[in-house]
Motif scaffolding. Structure first.
Motif: not given
Length: 260
Positions: A5-6, A91, A240-243, A246
């Motif tokens: 998840m990132g 988170e 995982g998250k690509t922002d 992260h």
């Protein structure tokens, strides 16, 4: 074994990570130990203890020198990665806390002011309507002197007792240093414990921990999650998250979880 998840998340199911060797001794542990926690007898034990003490002092001296000599670009990266650590930790904390909206924090008492990671953590939780309170300011010892360095079990136990009813306990003072028999003194119903075990917390040094030590705590469910230092190489394997937050977290840190 690994969920993503990132960041890479190691799940310990047998007390140690089979892909790793024994690694260095547990930081701050006063007794020299073998791979499975058994004492090393005689003068070899004394030799290992002395080596560990020198290693700890050297590591912290190097970290301190790094923090005080960072170029502006390095300082910016250090600050941003620590802010990402705080945001992702918030988170994870909100997830394990569920409907509860008060989070207890264990902070270092004698290693500088509040860290960037902790400030980012509390700010991120506040945006979610979750409040924090310092349940224990722990004296972690002096890494430049001989003796235990880290979160003492007595302080950890006191924090858990004072935090009864909280959604989670988050330690920016590293993992607790347990001796044989200490685990039996813990209440099985204590709040979930999340540990930050990284070399730095921004411009404040942190408490590094051996992943093998953390694996034992995770397997015993004494702690539920630990964040350790990672690397750009591990981030490249982590879809995982690509922002931006992260991605930055994944470049610098890994998450270890207890088995479900």
């Amino acid at each position: 074994m690994i969920t993503r998840m990132g960041r890479i998340e190691w799940h310990f199911t047998g007390g140690t990570d089979p892909a790793r060797g024994p690694g260095p001794g547990v930081v701050g542990r006063p007794a020299a130990t073998a791979r499975f926690g058994l004492p090393i007898p005689g003068r070899w034990g004394a030799f290992v203890r002395n080596c560990n003490a020198l290693w700890v002092a050297s590591a912290f001296a190097a970290a301190l020198a790094f923090l005080t000599s960072c170029a502006p670009k390095e300082t910016k990266v250090l600050v941003q990665s620590s802010e990402a650590l705080g945001a992702v930790l918030a988170e994870e904390t909100a997830r394990v806390a569920g409907a509860k909206t008060r989070i207890a924090i264990i902070s270092p008492a004698n290693w500088g002011g509040t860290s960037i990671a902790e400030e980012a953590f509390t700010a991120a939780l506040k945006k979610q309507g979750v409040s924090t309170f310092t349940v224990k300011s722990a004296d972690l010892g002096d890494p430049m002197r001989r003796g235990p360095v880290g979160l003492k079990f007595a302080d950890f136990l006191e924090a858990l007792q004072e935090a009864a009813g909280a959604g989670a306990v988050v330690s920016f003072a590293g993992a607790p240093l347990l001796q044989p028999g200490d685990a039996a003194r813990l209440s099985p119903g204590h709040p979930p414990v999340l540990v930050v075990a990284t070399a730095t917390l921004g411009k404040v040094r942190g408490i590094w921990a051996n992943p093998e030590q953390l694996g034992r705590l995770l397997d015993a469910r004494i702690i539920q999650l630990a964040i350790i230092d990672g690397s750009p190489e591990s981030a490249a394997q982590s879809p995982g998250k690509t922002d931006a937050i992260h991605q930055l977290f994944a470049q610098h840190y890994l998450i270890l979880r207890s088995p479900n």
